[in-house]
Scaffold this motif. Structure first.
Motif, PDB file in Angstrom:
ATOM      1  N   ALA A 151       0.837  -1.221   0.000  1.00  0.00           N
ATOM      2  CA  ALA A 151       0.000   0.000   0.000  1.00  0.00           C
ATOM      3  C   ALA A 151       0.865   1.262   0.000  1.00  0.00           C
ATOM      4  O   ALA A 151       0.549   2.274  -0.673  1.00  0.00           O
ATOM      5  CB  ALA A 151      -0.929  -0.011   1.203  1.00  0.00           C
ATOM      6  N   TYR A 154       2.279   1.738  -3.494  1.00  0.00           N
ATOM      7  CA  TYR A 154       1.228   2.190  -4.403  1.00  0.00           C
ATOM      8  C   TYR A 154       0.964   3.681  -4.208  1.00  0.00           C
ATOM      9  O   TYR A 154       0.791   4.458  -5.163  1.00  0.00           O
ATOM     10  CB  TYR A 154      -0.048   1.377  -4.169  1.00  0.00           C
ATOM     11  CG  TYR A 154      -1.193   1.774  -5.048  1.00  0.00           C
ATOM     12  CD1 TYR A 154      -1.183   1.434  -6.400  1.00  0.00           C
ATOM     13  CD2 TYR A 154      -2.275   2.526  -4.548  1.00  0.00           C
ATOM     14  CE1 TYR A 154      -2.235   1.802  -7.225  1.00  0.00           C
ATOM     15  CE2 TYR A 154      -3.324   2.890  -5.358  1.00  0.00           C
ATOM     16  CZ  TYR A 154      -3.305   2.534  -6.700  1.00  0.00           C
ATOM     17  OH  TYR A 154      -4.357   2.924  -7.522  1.00  0.00           O
ATOM     18  N   PHE A 155       0.957   4.097  -2.914  1.00  0.00           N
ATOM     19  CA  PHE A 155       0.746   5.515  -2.630  1.00  0.00           C
ATOM     20  C   PHE A 155       1.873   6.362  -3.196  1.00  0.00           C
ATOM     21  O   PHE A 155       1.646   7.427  -3.821  1.00  0.00           O
ATOM     22  CB  PHE A 155       0.639   5.728  -1.116  1.00  0.00           C
ATOM     23  CG  PHE A 155       0.796   7.167  -0.705  1.00  0.00           C
ATOM     24  CD1 PHE A 155      -0.202   8.115  -1.002  1.00  0.00           C
ATOM     25  CD2 PHE A 155       1.947   7.607  -0.037  1.00  0.00           C
ATOM     26  CE1 PHE A 155      -0.037   9.456  -0.632  1.00  0.00           C
ATOM     27  CE2 PHE A 155       2.082   8.926   0.333  1.00  0.00           C
ATOM     28  CZ  PHE A 155       1.096   9.868   0.031  1.00  0.00           C
ATOM     29  N   MET A 158       1.453   6.623  -6.949  1.00  0.00           N
ATOM     30  CA  MET A 158       0.364   7.515  -7.311  1.00  0.00           C
ATOM     31  C   MET A 158       0.744   8.989  -7.081  1.00  0.00           C
ATOM     32  O   MET A 158       0.387   9.887  -7.866  1.00  0.00           O
ATOM     33  CB  MET A 158      -0.890   7.168  -6.492  1.00  0.00           C
ATOM     34  CG  MET A 158      -1.490   5.810  -6.818  1.00  0.00           C
ATOM     35  SD  MET A 158      -2.224   5.764  -8.451  1.00  0.00           S
ATOM     36  CE  MET A 158      -3.686   6.768  -8.175  1.00  0.00           C
ATOM     37  N   ASP A 168      -7.398  10.660  -6.033  1.00  0.00           N
ATOM     38  CA  ASP A 168      -6.855   9.279  -6.067  1.00  0.00           C
ATOM     39  C   ASP A 168      -5.615   9.164  -5.198  1.00  0.00           C
ATOM     40  O   ASP A 168      -5.388   8.146  -4.530  1.00  0.00           O
ATOM     41  CB  ASP A 168      -6.526   8.896  -7.508  1.00  0.00           C
ATOM     42  CG  ASP A 168      -7.793   8.713  -8.359  1.00  0.00           C
ATOM     43  OD1 ASP A 168      -8.861   8.443  -7.734  1.00  0.00           O
ATOM     44  OD2 ASP A 168      -7.689   8.802  -9.595  1.00  0.00           O
ATOM     45  N   LYS A 171      -6.722   9.071  -1.663  1.00  0.00           N
ATOM     46  CA  LYS A 171      -7.285   7.742  -1.358  1.00  0.00           C
ATOM     47  C   LYS A 171      -6.183   6.717  -1.159  1.00  0.00           C
ATOM     48  O   LYS A 171      -6.234   5.877  -0.255  1.00  0.00           O
ATOM     49  CB  LYS A 171      -8.201   7.328  -2.511  1.00  0.00           C
ATOM     50  CG  LYS A 171      -8.896   6.011  -2.268  1.00  0.00           C
ATOM     51  CD  LYS A 171      -9.827   5.680  -3.441  1.00  0.00           C
ATOM     52  CE  LYS A 171     -10.518   4.349  -3.220  1.00  0.00           C
ATOM     53  NZ  LYS A 171     -11.412   4.016  -4.359  1.00  0.00           N
ATOM     54  N   ALA A 172      -5.148   6.741  -1.950  1.00  0.00           N
ATOM     55  CA  ALA A 172      -4.019   5.798  -1.812  1.00  0.00           C
ATOM     56  C   ALA A 172      -3.284   6.042  -0.510  1.00  0.00           C
ATOM     57  O   ALA A 172      -2.821   5.103   0.161  1.00  0.00           O
ATOM     58  CB  ALA A 172      -3.085   5.942  -3.009  1.00  0.00           C
ATOM     59  N   ARG A 173      -3.187   7.327  -0.127  1.00  0.00           N
ATOM     60  CA  ARG A 173      -2.499   7.641   1.126  1.00  0.00           C
ATOM     61  C   ARG A 173      -3.271   7.073   2.327  1.00  0.00           C
ATOM     62  O   ARG A 173      -2.677   6.491   3.249  1.00  0.00           O
ATOM     63  CB  ARG A 173      -2.333   9.161   1.249  1.00  0.00           C
ATOM     64  CG  ARG A 173      -1.507   9.608   2.481  1.00  0.00           C
ATOM     65  CD  ARG A 173      -1.426  11.119   2.536  1.00  0.00           C
ATOM     66  NE  ARG A 173      -2.741  11.696   2.733  1.00  0.00           N
ATOM     67  CZ  ARG A 173      -3.358  11.713   3.932  1.00  0.00           C
ATOM     68  NH1 ARG A 173      -2.773  11.214   4.995  1.00  0.00           N
ATOM     69  NH2 ARG A 173      -4.551  12.293   4.012  1.00  0.00           N
ATOM     70  N   GLN A 175      -5.341   4.623   2.339  1.00  0.00           N
ATOM     71  CA  GLN A 175      -5.256   3.140   2.316  1.00  0.00           C
ATOM     72  C   GLN A 175      -3.927   2.672   2.883  1.00  0.00           C
ATOM     73  O   GLN A 175      -3.864   1.674   3.634  1.00  0.00           O
ATOM     74  CB  GLN A 175      -5.428   2.621   0.875  1.00  0.00           C
ATOM     75  CG  GLN A 175      -5.539   1.113   0.774  1.00  0.00           C
ATOM     76  CD  GLN A 175      -6.842   0.592   1.359  1.00  0.00           C
ATOM     77  OE1 GLN A 175      -7.847   1.314   1.400  1.00  0.00           O
ATOM     78  NE2 GLN A 175      -6.823  -0.638   1.838  1.00  0.00           N
ATOM     79  N   ALA A 176      -2.853   3.415   2.573  1.00  0.00           N
ATOM     80  CA  ALA A 176      -1.528   3.053   3.100  1.00  0.00           C
ATOM     81  C   ALA A 176      -1.487   3.220   4.606  1.00  0.00           C
ATOM     82  O   ALA A 176      -0.901   2.384   5.337  1.00  0.00           O
ATOM     83  CB  ALA A 176      -0.457   3.905   2.425  1.00  0.00           C
TER      84      ALA A 176
END
Length: 561
Positions: A151, A154-155, A158, A168, A171-173, A175-176
């Motif tokens: 995660a 991915y952040f 992104m 987005d 959102k990735a942050r 989730q991480a």
């Protein structure tokens, strides 16, 4: 040295070892059991051997046992019977003191072993459960860490991409961050479970298992001590009977030392002595002078024909002896044995006649005792009419009286022949004269106080106690039909035979000195005690011949102070 610290990782081997220990104990029990069976079998064979060589009653073989060597053999057989009894004692004591005790202990040992190993398996299952929980938390922590790392990557990807919208990226942050928090929680959980597992493992290997294995060790050591104590008992049971076996062997030695060869030689003389005198010298017959030959022939024919001794030579002629023996042989071949035994030599004839008189006197005594018993029974019926009709005994009483009179006439006839033979014999020893006097004294018709006569004997022996025996015989005969289906009487104690008693009459039982039997009916004042050897052998013996030990708790037993 403790199994808990030294053998902490040998649970399965300890389980096998303790099972092997129980198997060894059961094997020892089986060994002792087979030993008891051997002892019983040996005792039975010894008893059968002793019984096999015992002389049969009222047989020619029994007459031969008047010799001291044969009496010693009988004593040896009796001692072997007692010897066999000691092997039965060994069997009984080993069964009660070893087999029964160890069998009960084995059951307790199995239960204790089962409980200890159950606790051990329970502790094992608990530590295995803790280990599985630790492995699960560890795998979850590892998985959450990987997810958080992916995660984060991915952040960052992104965030670096200019074409991705700000939403987005946010959102990735988020989730991480979530994955990172989950990893932290898994880490804390894993750390807690690991700490708990280490504590449980320490308790398992340093507290629970040592305690359980220590109990198993103590259990095993008790088993080892117990089997050692049983082996000591095994030897002690044998040792306890050694003194009694020694007495049996001493009895055999004593019997052997009682053998008297001179006495046996004298008995041979008394058994086979004919009473004849050896033939005298044969007269010289001179055939050179016809007159002397004629005189010689006449003297020889006269001596043979008339049976007169030749006075010139002072002895009985040969013609006196041999025609008598030839006549005997002829009579025996024809099977014509005269009633007065005149076919026998004088001394043997005297013995046969004396024996016949003896037998008749005993028969008279039996009939008289039977008459006394019937008279007593009649008195009982008179006092208690419900027990029976007194008149029913009159016929039997008259019959017994007739038998007594017949036997007395028969005895007088044989006594006359005996007196005739004794008058012809040249000489008799003092012992024979004393025996003759004893037989004459036995001809007295009244012998009423049998029990008193028996007890007055200094050595506890007696000749014939027919009165009480016949009474028992009559009672048994009259009431047998009434009590055939009655249950056997219970034993009210035990008794030990002080002397050997030959129970030759109906209702009595033979006992051997030192023999132990069961008492089923005590002395009612008539001088007799009823005893039992086994389920099929019971009867009466003189009370003075046994030492009675009554059981105070037995039904019908009296308390003696």
């Amino acid at each position: 040295m403790s199994w808990g610290t030294e053998l902490w990782d040998q649970f399965d081997n300890l389980e096998k070892h303790t099972q092997w220990g129980i198997d060894i104990l059961e094997k020892y029990i089986k060994f002792v059991k087979e030993r008891t069976e051997i002892e019983l079998s040996y005792a039975k064979q010894l008893r059968n051997l002793s019984k096999k060589y015992q002389p049969k009653k009222n047989s020619k073989e029994e007459e031969e046992y008047k010799y001291t060597s044969c009496k010693a053999f009988i004593s040896t057989l009796n001692e072997m019977n007692d010897y066999a009894g000691q092997h039965e004692v060994i069997s009984e004591n080993m069964a009660s003191q070893i087999i029964v005790d160890l069998a009960r202990y084995v059951q307790e040992l199995k239960q204790e072993r089962k409980s200890n190993f159950h606790d051990g398996r329970k502790a094992q299952q608990h530590i295995e459960t803790c280990w599985k929980q630790l492995e699960s938390s560890k795998r979850r922590f590892e998985r959450d860490c990987k997810e958080a790392d992916r995660a984060q990557q991915y952040f960052e990807k992104m965030d670096a991409d200019i074409n991705v919208t700000k939403a987005d990226v946010e959102k990735a942050r988020q989730q991480a961050q979530i994955r990172h928090q989950m990893a932290e929680d898994s880490k804390a959980d894993y750390s807690s479970i690991l700490q708990k597992f280490n504590h449980e493992q320490h308790e398992y290997y340093h507290t629970h298992i040592p305690n359980i294995f220590q109990k198993i060790q103590e259990m095993e050591e008790r088993r080892i001590v117990r089997i050692g104590d049983s082996m000591k008992t095994y030897a002690e049971v044998d040792r306890q009977v050694i003194p009694i076996i020694g007495k049996c062997l001493d009895g055999i030695v004593k019997a052997a030392e009682s053998i008297d060869q001179k006495n046996d030689s004298q008995l041979v003389i008394e058994a086979y002595k004919s009473g004849f005198e050896p033939p005298g010298d044969i007269e010289f017959e001179d055939y050179t002078q016809p007159m002397k030959r004629t005189v010689s022939d006449n003297s020889l024919s006269n001596s043979r024909g008339e049976g007169k001794p030749d006075l010139k030579f002072g002895g009985k002629s040969k013609g006196k002896l041999w025609p008598f023996i030839k006549k005997n042989k002829l009579s025996l071949k024809l099977g014509a044995t005269p009633e007065d035994f005149s076919n026998l030599p004088p001394e043997q004839r005297r013995k046969k006649l004396q024996q016949k008189v003896d037998e008749l006197n005993k028969e008279i005594q039996k009939e008289m005792d039977q008459r006394d018993a019937i008279t007593k029974m009649k008195d009982v019926y008179l006092k208690n009419p419900q027990m029976g009709d007194p008149a029913s005994l009159d016929h039997k009483l008259a019959e017994v009286s007739q038998n007594i009179e017949k036997l007395r006439l028969e005895t007088q006839k044989f006594e006359a022949w005996l007196a005739e033979v004794e008058g012809r014999l040249p000489a008799r020893s003092e012992q024979m004269r004393r025996q003759s006097g004893l037989y004459d004294s036995q001809n007295t018709p009244t012998v009423n106080n049998c029990a008193q006569d028996r007890e007055s004997s200094p050595d506890g022996s007696y000749t014939e106690e027919q009165s009480q025996e016949s009474e028992v015989k009559v009672l048994a005969t009259d009431f047998d039909d009434e009590f055939d289906d009655e249950e056997p009487l219970p034993a009210i104690g035990t008794c030990k035979a002080l002397y050997t008693f030959e129970g030759q009459n109906e209702g009595t039982i033979s006992v051997v000195e030192g023999e132990t039997l069961y008492v089923i009916e005590e002395d009612k004042g008539d001088g007799w005690t009823r005893i039992r050897r086994n389920e099929d052998e019971e009867g009466y013996v003189p009370t003075s011949y046994v030492e009675v030990y009554l059981d105070k708790n037995a039904k019908g037993a009296k308390t003696y102070i």
